[in-house]
Design an enzyme around this catalytic site. Structure first.
Site, PDB file in Angstrom:
ATOM      1  N   LYS A 254      78.546  82.881 133.941  1.00 19.62           N
ATOM      2  CA  LYS A 254      78.132  83.849 132.708  1.00 19.62           C
ATOM      3  C   LYS A 254      77.300  84.884 133.558  1.00 19.62           C
ATOM      4  O   LYS A 254      76.509  84.793 134.327  1.00 19.62           O
ATOM      5  CB  LYS A 254      77.014  83.211 132.108  1.00 19.62           C
ATOM      6  CG  LYS A 254      76.149  84.370 131.040  1.00 19.62           C
ATOM      7  CD  LYS A 254      75.013  83.630 130.016  1.00 19.62           C
ATOM      8  CE  LYS A 254      74.371  84.594 129.553  1.00 19.62           C
ATOM      9  NZ  LYS A 254      73.505  84.001 128.319  1.00 19.62           N
ATOM     10  N   ASP A 259      70.161  91.148 129.296  1.00 19.37           N
ATOM     11  CA  ASP A 259      70.367  90.491 127.967  1.00 19.37           C
ATOM     12  C   ASP A 259      69.300  91.197 127.249  1.00 19.37           C
ATOM     13  O   ASP A 259      68.106  90.554 127.246  1.00 19.37           O
ATOM     14  CB  ASP A 259      70.407  88.965 127.950  1.00 19.37           C
ATOM     15  CG  ASP A 259      70.572  88.462 126.388  1.00 19.37           C
ATOM     16  OD1 ASP A 259      70.847  89.335 125.729  1.00 19.37           O
ATOM     17  OD2 ASP A 259      70.482  87.191 126.365  1.00 19.37           O
ATOM     18  N   LYS A 266      65.819  90.972 121.475  1.00 17.65           N
ATOM     19  CA  LYS A 266      64.638  89.920 121.763  1.00 17.65           C
ATOM     20  C   LYS A 266      63.216  90.617 121.870  1.00 17.65           C
ATOM     21  O   LYS A 266      63.104  91.823 122.025  1.00 17.65           O
ATOM     22  CB  LYS A 266      64.817  89.466 123.205  1.00 17.65           C
ATOM     23  CG  LYS A 266      65.925  88.631 123.715  1.00 17.65           C
ATOM     24  CD  LYS A 266      66.115  88.327 124.982  1.00 17.65           C
ATOM     25  CE  LYS A 266      67.294  87.471 125.533  1.00 17.65           C
ATOM     26  NZ  LYS A 266      67.285  86.039 124.720  1.00 17.65           N
ATOM     27  N   ASP A 277      70.154  87.139 133.817  1.00 16.08           N
ATOM     28  CA  ASP A 277      71.040  86.563 132.919  1.00 16.08           C
ATOM     29  C   ASP A 277      72.453  86.297 133.507  1.00 16.08           C
ATOM     30  O   ASP A 277      73.411  86.072 132.803  1.00 16.08           O
ATOM     31  CB  ASP A 277      70.928  87.014 131.562  1.00 16.08           C
ATOM     32  CG  ASP A 277      71.230  86.124 130.506  1.00 16.08           C
ATOM     33  OD1 ASP A 277      71.208  84.904 130.637  1.00 16.08           O
ATOM     34  OD2 ASP A 277      71.760  86.664 129.322  1.00 16.08           O
ATOM     35  N   ASP A 336      72.455  87.779 120.086  1.00 19.21           N
ATOM     36  CA  ASP A 336      71.655  87.315 121.220  1.00 19.21           C
ATOM     37  C   ASP A 336      72.339  86.092 121.827  1.00 19.21           C
ATOM     38  O   ASP A 336      71.990  85.452 123.042  1.00 19.21           O
ATOM     39  CB  ASP A 336      70.197  87.169 120.947  1.00 19.21           C
ATOM     40  CG  ASP A 336      69.411  86.947 122.069  1.00 19.21           C
ATOM     41  OD1 ASP A 336      69.844  87.225 123.370  1.00 19.21           O
ATOM     42  OD2 ASP A 336      68.319  86.551 122.059  1.00 19.21           O
ATOM     43  N   GLU A 338      75.203  85.883 123.070  1.00 13.53           N
ATOM     44  CA  GLU A 338      76.225  86.510 123.658  1.00 13.53           C
ATOM     45  C   GLU A 338      76.927  85.742 124.916  1.00 13.53           C
ATOM     46  O   GLU A 338      78.175  85.940 125.205  1.00 13.53           O
ATOM     47  CB  GLU A 338      75.611  87.905 124.310  1.00 13.53           C
ATOM     48  CG  GLU A 338      75.158  88.043 125.461  1.00 13.53           C
ATOM     49  CD  GLU A 338      73.774  87.159 125.796  1.00 13.53           C
ATOM     50  OE1 GLU A 338      73.155  86.743 124.894  1.00 13.53           O
ATOM     51  OE2 GLU A 338      73.565  86.644 126.865  1.00 13.53           O
ATOM     52  N   ARG A 340      77.589  82.663 125.524  1.00 16.09           N
ATOM     53  CA  ARG A 340      78.697  81.727 124.739  1.00 16.09           C
ATOM     54  C   ARG A 340      80.109  82.647 124.493  1.00 16.09           C
ATOM     55  O   ARG A 340      81.267  81.962 124.637  1.00 16.09           O
ATOM     56  CB  ARG A 340      78.349  80.752 123.722  1.00 16.09           C
ATOM     57  CG  ARG A 340      77.904  81.574 122.481  1.00 16.09           C
ATOM     58  CD  ARG A 340      76.876  80.524 121.706  1.00 16.09           C
ATOM     59  NE  ARG A 340      75.859  80.522 122.167  1.00 16.09           N
ATOM     60  CZ  ARG A 340      74.757  79.643 121.570  1.00 16.09           C
ATOM     61  NH1 ARG A 340      75.171  78.919 120.385  1.00 16.09           N
ATOM     62  NH2 ARG A 340      73.717  79.658 122.046  1.00 16.09           N
TER      63      ARG A 340
HETATM   64  N1  BES Z   1      70.200  84.486 127.995  1.00 15.03           N
HETATM   65  C1  BES Z   1      69.633  83.937 126.961  1.00 15.03           C
HETATM   66  C2  BES Z   1      69.014  82.504 127.126  1.00 15.03           C
HETATM   67  C3  BES Z   1      67.844  82.200 128.260  1.00 15.03           C
HETATM   68  C4  BES Z   1      66.669  82.334 127.835  1.00 15.03           C
HETATM   69  C5  BES Z   1      68.069  82.496 129.649  1.00 15.03           C
HETATM   70  C6  BES Z   1      65.620  81.983 128.710  1.00 15.03           C
HETATM   71  C7  BES Z   1      66.821  82.391 130.379  1.00 15.03           C
HETATM   72  C8  BES Z   1      65.959  82.169 129.770  1.00 15.03           C
HETATM   73  C9  BES Z   1      70.601  83.658 125.848  1.00 15.03           C
HETATM   74  O1  BES Z   1      71.598  84.608 125.621  1.00 15.03           O
HETATM   75  C10 BES Z   1      70.007  83.678 124.612  1.00 15.03           C
HETATM   76  O2  BES Z   1      69.419  84.852 124.222  1.00 15.03           O
HETATM   77  N2  BES Z   1      70.296  82.586 123.792  1.00 15.03           N
HETATM   78  C11 BES Z   1      69.398  82.466 122.679  1.00 15.03           C
HETATM   79  C12 BES Z   1      70.594  81.658 121.586  1.00 15.03           C
HETATM   80  C13 BES Z   1      70.036  81.789 120.351  1.00 15.03           C
HETATM   81  C14 BES Z   1      70.137  83.149 119.442  1.00 15.03           C
HETATM   82  C15 BES Z   1      70.988  80.796 119.404  1.00 15.03           C
HETATM   83  C16 BES Z   1      68.322  81.571 122.676  1.00 15.03           C
HETATM   84  O3  BES Z   1      68.201  80.763 123.369  1.00 15.03           O
HETATM   85  O4  BES Z   1      67.351  82.109 122.196  1.00 15.03           O
HETATM   86 ZN    ZN Z   2      72.131  85.764 127.734  1.00 14.73          ZN
HETATM   87 ZN    ZN Z   3      71.417  86.358 124.693  1.00 13.93          ZN
END
Ligand code: BES
Ligand code: ZN
Ligand code: ZN
Length: 488
Positions: A254, A259, A266, A277, A336, A338, A340
């Site tokens: 990824k 992000d 966020k 990210d 968010d 994104e 996946r």
């Molecule tokens: N890049 C983030 C995940 C992340 C969080 C990486 C903390 C490193 C540290 C990912 O894209 C994300 O935002 N995931 C969301 C998913 C949710 C919206 C289902 C999350 O984990 O809150």
């Molecule tokens: Zn991300």
């Molecule tokens: Zn994200």
């Protein structure tokens, strides 16, 4: 900075500082003559370190040895290669920051660790020293000359050149991933990340970089959907290294260069570190680079999709249904989630066009994985138990540990959508987020044995310890190199 091995002994080598590891209360046999010369000072200090009064102790040799001072470091309760790496990292930090030195020598690799060779230990010490002394200095402009930096580090011992070189390659590739994670996200765009991958060609890797027009032509429509909110073009990168070997392994990363969350923006605290990210892509790049530099007998293809996730005027929207390369459709329940979405295309493309025997993806995928496992280990799940076992084993050996999460049918059902084939959010918002992200990815892998590693918690550190420094950790390079080499 450089680590090198020198065929010399403790009582003959001239140095400002000699680093010695302490794993027992007694002075080991080979150090007894030194202790005699120092009139028992070493023995006393050994006991103090072992009794944990002090995790380290500096002993002056008062001119009785060519080494000026001896730094004794306690190896802790669990004495293994990881302890050696950590202590070596600590030694480097102490030598530089506390003693103010630019150089030191070490015999840490001579510590007895059952089941390990001196080469393995020398490699671990090299890794620890080079990782522990890492600094990201690019943007420091004031008083640059006052910044303390280490120069030449020496491992005392015979026949260790190969081990030191191996450790150096691995640590340098890991440090490159740290550099990428720490770089400003406005500088490290997808285009720039692809350029860094392209530089790997000098080590015999064939690197193909697809720009936006080509990505459109290939039909990577999920990657394009995430990219819509950004003014930066996406990139899709394929890095092939064929060193021989029975299996073709694909590593998929990824590469979200920033992000913001997209329209599901966020909050500031969560966004602050989101320049890292892209660490999945970074680990893939670093591992392929290391394998090529080591001339490893493996057949690997590294793939990453790179874009940032921004809320620009044309950004993809919650509620959108996005087509993908595989033909399946995705309901975007949250912009968010994104990572996946872009991995859906990267995995499907890799499986269909590059036909690997095994696929391993790495992604800073979910905050839920950080909640579950913290920064101690990454989460692993997937369809191929033997690859998962191998990753667990390699994780234990390299210190870049992984822990398996369950992948039961019920979790797969939680990413079903009313309107599309899959939904990028689990049905129960606050439940099993790391696993449902994994089961979403599973929908885009048809038959190839596959493992997914969620590195969200291990790629960034807010703490400084052992050989870990604050910010980007470069996690994954050593894990992948070890796993791939042991797979062939
Ligand atoms: N890049 C983030 C995940 C992340 C969080 C990486 C903390 C490193 C540290 C990912 O894209 C994300 O935002 N995931 C969301 C998913 C949710 C919206 C289902 C999350 O984990 O809150
Ligand atoms: Zn991300
Ligand atoms: Zn994200």
């Amino acid at each position: 900075m450089r680590v090198s091995a020198v065929d010399a002994t403790i009582d003959s080598f001239q140095t400002e500082l000699l680093v010695v590891g302490v794993s027992s209360e007694q002075v080991p046999e080979q150090l007894k003559p030194i202790d005699d010369k120092l009139e028992g000072a070493l023995g006393k200090a050994f006991k103090e370190v072992r009794d944990r009064e002090q995790p380290f102790r500096l002993v002056s040799t008062s001119g009785k040895l060519p080494a000026k001072d001896i730094l004794l470091l306690g190896l802790g309760e669990e004495i293994n290669l990881e302890a050696l790496r950590r202590v070596s990292g600590q030694a480097a930090k102490l030598a530089r920051d506390v003693c103010g030195l630019t150089t030191f020598a070490t015999v840490l690799h001579e510590t007895t660790i059952p089941g390990t060779s001196v080469e393995e230990r020398a490699q671990a010490v090299t890794e620890g020293v080079l990782l522990g002394s890492y600094q990201f200095l690019k943007y420091r402009t004031v008083d640059r000359e006052k910044i303390k930096q280490l120069g030449d580090i020496t491992l005392l011992g015979k026949g260790l050149d190969g081990a030191v070189e191996r450790g150096t390659v691995l640590a340098e590739c890991q440090n490159l991933v740290r550099d990428l994670a720490n770089e400003s996200p406005s500088v490290l765009t997808p285009e720039k990340l692809a350029e860094v991958a392209k530089e790997t060609e000098k080590f015999g890797v064939k690197v193909t970089v697809y720009d936006k027009a080509k990505i459109e032509e290939l039909g990577l429509t999920a990657l394009l959907a995430v990219n819509r909110g950004s003014v930066q073009e996406p990139r899709f990168v394929i890095m092939k290294y064929n060193g021989g070997g029975s299996k073709k392994v694909a590593l998929v990363g990824k590469g979200i260069t920033f992000d913001s969350g997209g329209l599901d923006l966020k909050p500031p605290e969560a966004m602050l570190t989101m320049k890292h990210d892209m660490c999945g892509a970074g680990a893939v790049l670093g591992a392929v680079r290391a394998l090529a530099m080591l001339k490893a007998k493996v057949n690997v293809v590294g793939v990453f999709a790179a874009t940032d996730n921004m809320p620009g005027m044309d950004a993809y929207k919650p509620g959108d249904v996005v087509p993908t390369y595989s033909g399946k459709t995705i309901e975007v329940a949250n912009t968010d989630a994104e990572g996946r979405v872009i991995l859906a295309d990267a995995l499907a493309y890799t499986e269909r066009k590059l036909t690997p025997d095994v696929m391993i993806d790495l992604a800073t995928l979910t905050g839920a994985c950080v909640v579950a496992l913290g920064s101690v280990c990454a989460g692993v799940m997937g369809t191929d138990d033997s690859t998962i076992k191998r990753l667990i084993d390699s994780g234990n050996k390299t210190g870049e540990r992984v822990w398996q999460l369950p992948f039961f049918r019920e979790y797969h059902e939680q990413v079903k959508s009313d309107i599309a084939d899959v939904r990028n959010l689990g049905q129960f918002r606050r439940e099993s987020g790391a696993i449902t992200a994994g089961t979403f990815l599973a929908a885009f892998v048809e038959k190839t044995p596959w493992a997914h590693i969620d590195i969200a918690g291990t790629s960034w550190s807010d703490r400084e310890y052992g050989y870990t420094v604050k910010n980007g950790t470069g996690y994954g390079v050593r894990l992948l190199v070890h796993a791939l080499e042991s797979m062939q």
